[in-house]
Design a protein around this motif. Structure first.
Motif, PDB file in Angstrom:
ATOM      1  N   PRO A  32       0.803  -1.227   0.000  1.00 42.39           N
ATOM      2  CA  PRO A  32       0.000   0.000   0.000  1.00 42.39           C
ATOM      3  C   PRO A  32       0.839   1.282   0.000  1.00 42.39           C
ATOM      4  N   CYS A  33       1.994   1.262   0.656  1.00 42.75           N
ATOM      5  CA  CYS A  33       2.850   2.462   0.673  1.00 42.75           C
ATOM      6  C   CYS A  33       3.385   2.745  -0.733  1.00 42.75           C
ATOM      7  N   MET A  34       3.701   1.673  -1.473  1.00 38.36           N
ATOM      8  CA  MET A  34       4.198   1.846  -2.846  1.00 38.36           C
ATOM      9  C   MET A  34       3.086   2.390  -3.738  1.00 38.36           C
ATOM     10  N   ALA A  35       1.865   1.915  -3.504  1.00 36.58           N
ATOM     11  CA  ALA A  35       0.726   2.409  -4.292  1.00 36.58           C
ATOM     12  C   ALA A  35       0.535   3.913  -4.053  1.00 36.58           C
ATOM     13  N   LEU A  36       0.635   4.331  -2.794  1.00 38.90           N
ATOM     14  CA  LEU A  36       0.474   5.756  -2.471  1.00 38.90           C
ATOM     15  C   LEU A  36       1.623   6.582  -3.044  1.00 38.90           C
ATOM     16  N   LEU A  37       2.826   6.022  -2.961  1.00 44.30           N
ATOM     17  CA  LEU A  37       4.014   6.720  -3.475  1.00 44.30           C
ATOM     18  C   LEU A  37       3.886   6.939  -4.993  1.00 44.30           C
ATOM     19  N   ARG A  38       3.450   5.882  -5.679  1.00 50.79           N
ATOM     20  CA  ARG A  38       3.274   5.954  -7.137  1.00 50.79           C
ATOM     21  C   ARG A  38       2.189   6.982  -7.483  1.00 50.79           C
ATOM     22  N   GLN A  39       1.116   6.956  -6.704  1.00 50.35           N
ATOM     23  CA  GLN A  39       0.005   7.888  -6.925  1.00 50.35           C
ATOM     24  C   GLN A  39       0.466   9.331  -6.667  1.00 50.35           C
ATOM     25  N   ALA A  40       1.249   9.526  -5.622  1.00 47.74           N
ATOM     26  CA  ALA A  40       1.723  10.878  -5.274  1.00 47.74           C
ATOM     27  C   ALA A  40       2.612  11.440  -6.380  1.00 47.74           C
ATOM     28  N   VAL A  41       3.554  10.653  -6.846  1.00 44.26           N
ATOM     29  CA  VAL A  41       4.475  11.143  -7.877  1.00 44.26           C
ATOM     30  C   VAL A  41       3.741  11.353  -9.200  1.00 44.26           C
ATOM     31  N   THR A  42       2.754  10.513  -9.477  1.00 44.56           N
ATOM     32  CA  THR A  42       1.960  10.661 -10.706  1.00 44.56           C
ATOM     33  C   THR A  42       1.134  11.948 -10.675  1.00 44.56           C
ATOM     34  N   LEU A  43       0.541  12.243  -9.519  1.00 43.17           N
ATOM     35  CA  LEU A  43      -0.257  13.471  -9.386  1.00 43.17           C
ATOM     36  C   LEU A  43       0.614  14.718  -9.563  1.00 43.17           C
ATOM     37  N   LEU A  84      13.080   8.813  -6.522  1.00 42.37           N
ATOM     38  CA  LEU A  84      12.548   8.555  -5.182  1.00 42.37           C
ATOM     39  C   LEU A  84      13.173   7.271  -4.666  1.00 42.37           C
ATOM     40  N   LEU A  85      13.812   7.358  -3.536  1.00 44.59           N
ATOM     41  CA  LEU A  85      14.463   6.191  -2.954  1.00 44.59           C
ATOM     42  C   LEU A  85      14.029   5.999  -1.512  1.00 44.59           C
ATOM     43  N   MET A 113       5.787  16.433  -3.293  1.00 50.41           N
ATOM     44  CA  MET A 113       5.578  14.980  -3.271  1.00 50.41           C
ATOM     45  C   MET A 113       5.334  14.489  -1.844  1.00 50.41           C
ATOM     46  N   VAL A 114       6.055  15.076  -0.873  1.00 51.61           N
ATOM     47  CA  VAL A 114       5.852  14.706   0.535  1.00 51.61           C
ATOM     48  C   VAL A 114       4.441  15.113   0.971  1.00 51.61           C
ATOM     49  N   GLN A 115       4.050  16.341   0.643  1.00 46.90           N
ATOM     50  CA  GLN A 115       2.715  16.817   1.017  1.00 46.90           C
ATOM     51  C   GLN A 115       1.635  15.938   0.387  1.00 46.90           C
ATOM     52  N   THR A 116       1.818  15.603  -0.887  1.00 48.99           N
ATOM     53  CA  THR A 116       0.819  14.790  -1.592  1.00 48.99           C
ATOM     54  C   THR A 116       0.723  13.396  -0.972  1.00 48.99           C
ATOM     55  N   TYR A 117       1.875  12.827  -0.613  1.00 46.10           N
ATOM     56  CA  TYR A 117       1.867  11.503   0.031  1.00 46.10           C
ATOM     57  C   TYR A 117       1.091  11.570   1.352  1.00 46.10           C
ATOM     58  N   VAL A 118       1.348  12.610   2.150  1.00 48.58           N
ATOM     59  CA  VAL A 118       0.668  12.756   3.447  1.00 48.58           C
ATOM     60  C   VAL A 118      -0.839  12.925   3.234  1.00 48.58           C
ATOM     61  N   VAL A 119      -1.217  13.688   2.219  1.00 48.92           N
ATOM     62  CA  VAL A 119      -2.649  13.881   1.913  1.00 48.92           C
ATOM     63  C   VAL A 119      -3.282  12.539   1.526  1.00 48.92           C
ATOM     64  N   LEU A 120      -2.636  11.809   0.623  1.00 51.52           N
ATOM     65  CA  LEU A 120      -3.198  10.529   0.161  1.00 51.52           C
ATOM     66  C   LEU A 120      -3.304   9.531   1.313  1.00 51.52           C
ATOM     67  N   ALA A 121      -2.298   9.510   2.188  1.00 55.59           N
ATOM     68  CA  ALA A 121      -2.313   8.585   3.335  1.00 55.59           C
ATOM     69  C   ALA A 121      -3.452   8.941   4.286  1.00 55.59           C
TER      70      ALA A 121
ATOM     71  N   LEU B  40      -3.618   3.950  11.745  1.00 53.51           N
ATOM     72  CA  LEU B  40      -3.761   3.701  10.306  1.00 53.51           C
ATOM     73  C   LEU B  40      -2.684   4.436   9.510  1.00 53.51           C
ATOM     74  N   LEU B  41      -2.376   5.670   9.924  1.00 46.40           N
ATOM     75  CA  LEU B  41      -1.333   6.433   9.223  1.00 46.40           C
ATOM     76  C   LEU B  41       0.017   5.738   9.356  1.00 46.40           C
ATOM     77  N   ALA B  42       0.252   5.139  10.517  1.00 50.26           N
ATOM     78  CA  ALA B  42       1.519   4.424  10.729  1.00 50.26           C
ATOM     79  C   ALA B  42       1.660   3.273   9.733  1.00 50.26           C
ATOM     80  N   GLU B  43       0.520   2.654   9.364  1.00 53.50           N
ATOM     81  CA  GLU B  43       0.559   1.573   8.369  1.00 53.50           C
ATOM     82  C   GLU B  43       0.999   2.091   7.001  1.00 53.50           C
ATOM     83  N   TYR B  44       0.784   3.387   6.783  1.00 51.91           N
ATOM     84  CA  TYR B  44       1.237   4.005   5.524  1.00 51.91           C
ATOM     85  C   TYR B  44       2.594   4.702   5.701  1.00 51.91           C
ATOM     86  N   GLY B  45       3.259   4.396   6.810  1.00 44.95           N
ATOM     87  CA  GLY B  45       4.599   4.934   7.023  1.00 44.95           C
ATOM     88  C   GLY B  45       4.635   6.360   7.539  1.00 44.95           C
ATOM     89  N   ILE B  46       3.496   6.860   7.987  1.00 47.30           N
ATOM     90  CA  ILE B  46       3.458   8.232   8.504  1.00 47.30           C
ATOM     91  C   ILE B  46       3.582   8.191  10.025  1.00 47.30           C
TER      92      ILE B  46
END
Lengths: 151, 82
Positions: A32-43, A84-85, A113-121, B40-46
């Motif tokens: 799921p983290c990879m899915a969010l990361l991919r979505q964030a960079v795509t957006l 992104l690493l 990208m960090v902000q977008t990832y936090v929003v998506l999460a 839940l956020l922790a599960e997404y690495g936050i």
């Protein structure tokens, strides 16, 4: 009862780091983290007319691999791209690339990208809490997420 | 208030830091919701570190537990209410 919390956030992708270290390609792709990361960079790419590739280029134009297979390229503004690493020791999300002549945008796009990832999460977490989720971007670039809980 | 469903309003700054406003929760449900959100956020690495916790005026009806007092910033009536 109601309250307001202010909080600092850090992105630490330890589970993903472990999978990358083990070379679990399929599990990485489905994480799921990879899915969010991919979505964030795509957006972010879409917002700037860019694209997402697996590599970024060094100063000499040679492609450099990333352990997430994600790199953002924006013609004119980010010509060599930014990779992104995930730090395999700490799980920290890091960015790599040659910012020469584009330093300001290079820094800005990382933050985006960090902000977008936090929003998506946060959106994903709220949906799992059975909330109806909506988002709004304000003029100051702050993103406001509203989650109305049902049942 | 009973007609309004519980709501979370999360403002995400450009640096990724957040301000979360819990409204229309009953009793201690907002604390439970906050805890669930953090899990839940922790599960997404936050990893979230709460720097400020502000109770809203309606909370003053219910005395906070002893453990909460140390982390509570009491506010003037009317401030922050929605």
């Amino acid at each position: 009862m109601s309250h307001i919390e202010e909080a600092t956030t850090n992105i630490t992708l330890q589970a993903l780091a472990a999978l990358i270290q083990q070379g679990e390609t399929e599990a990485i792709a489905q994480h799921p983290c990879m899915a969010l990361l991919r979505q964030a960079v795509t957006l972010v790419a879409k917002a700037h007319g860019g694209s997402v590739k697996a590599t970024y280029n060094n100063y000499n134009g040679w492609p450099q691999k990333t352990n997430t297979n994600l790199a953002l390229h924006i013609p004119g503004k980010l010509p060599r791209g930014i990779g992104l690493l995930v730090d395999l020791k700490t799980g920290a999300l890091t960015f790599k690339g040659d910012p020469w002549d584009h330093e300001e945008f290079f820094a800005e796009v990382q933050q985006k990208m960090v902000q977008t990832y936090v929003v998506l999460a946060n959106c994903a977490a709220l949906r799992r809490m059975n909330a109806q989720v909506s988002t709004q971007t304000l003029d100051n670039q702050q993103v406001v997420i509203t989650g109305v809980m049902h049942g | 208030m009973a007609n309004h469903p519980p709501k979370l309003t999360i403002a995400v700054n450009t640096d990724g830091n957040v301000s979360t406003d819990f409204t229309h929760f009953i009793g201690l449900e907002c604390l439970a919701a906050g805890k669930q959100l953090h899990v839940l956020l922790a599960e997404y690495g936050i990893v979230t570190e709460v720097t400020t916790f502000t109770q809203k005026p309606e909370l003053l009806i219910t005395p906070p537990s002893r453990g909460m007092v140390a982390h509570t910033e009491w506010i003037q009536e009317g401030e922050h209410s929605r």
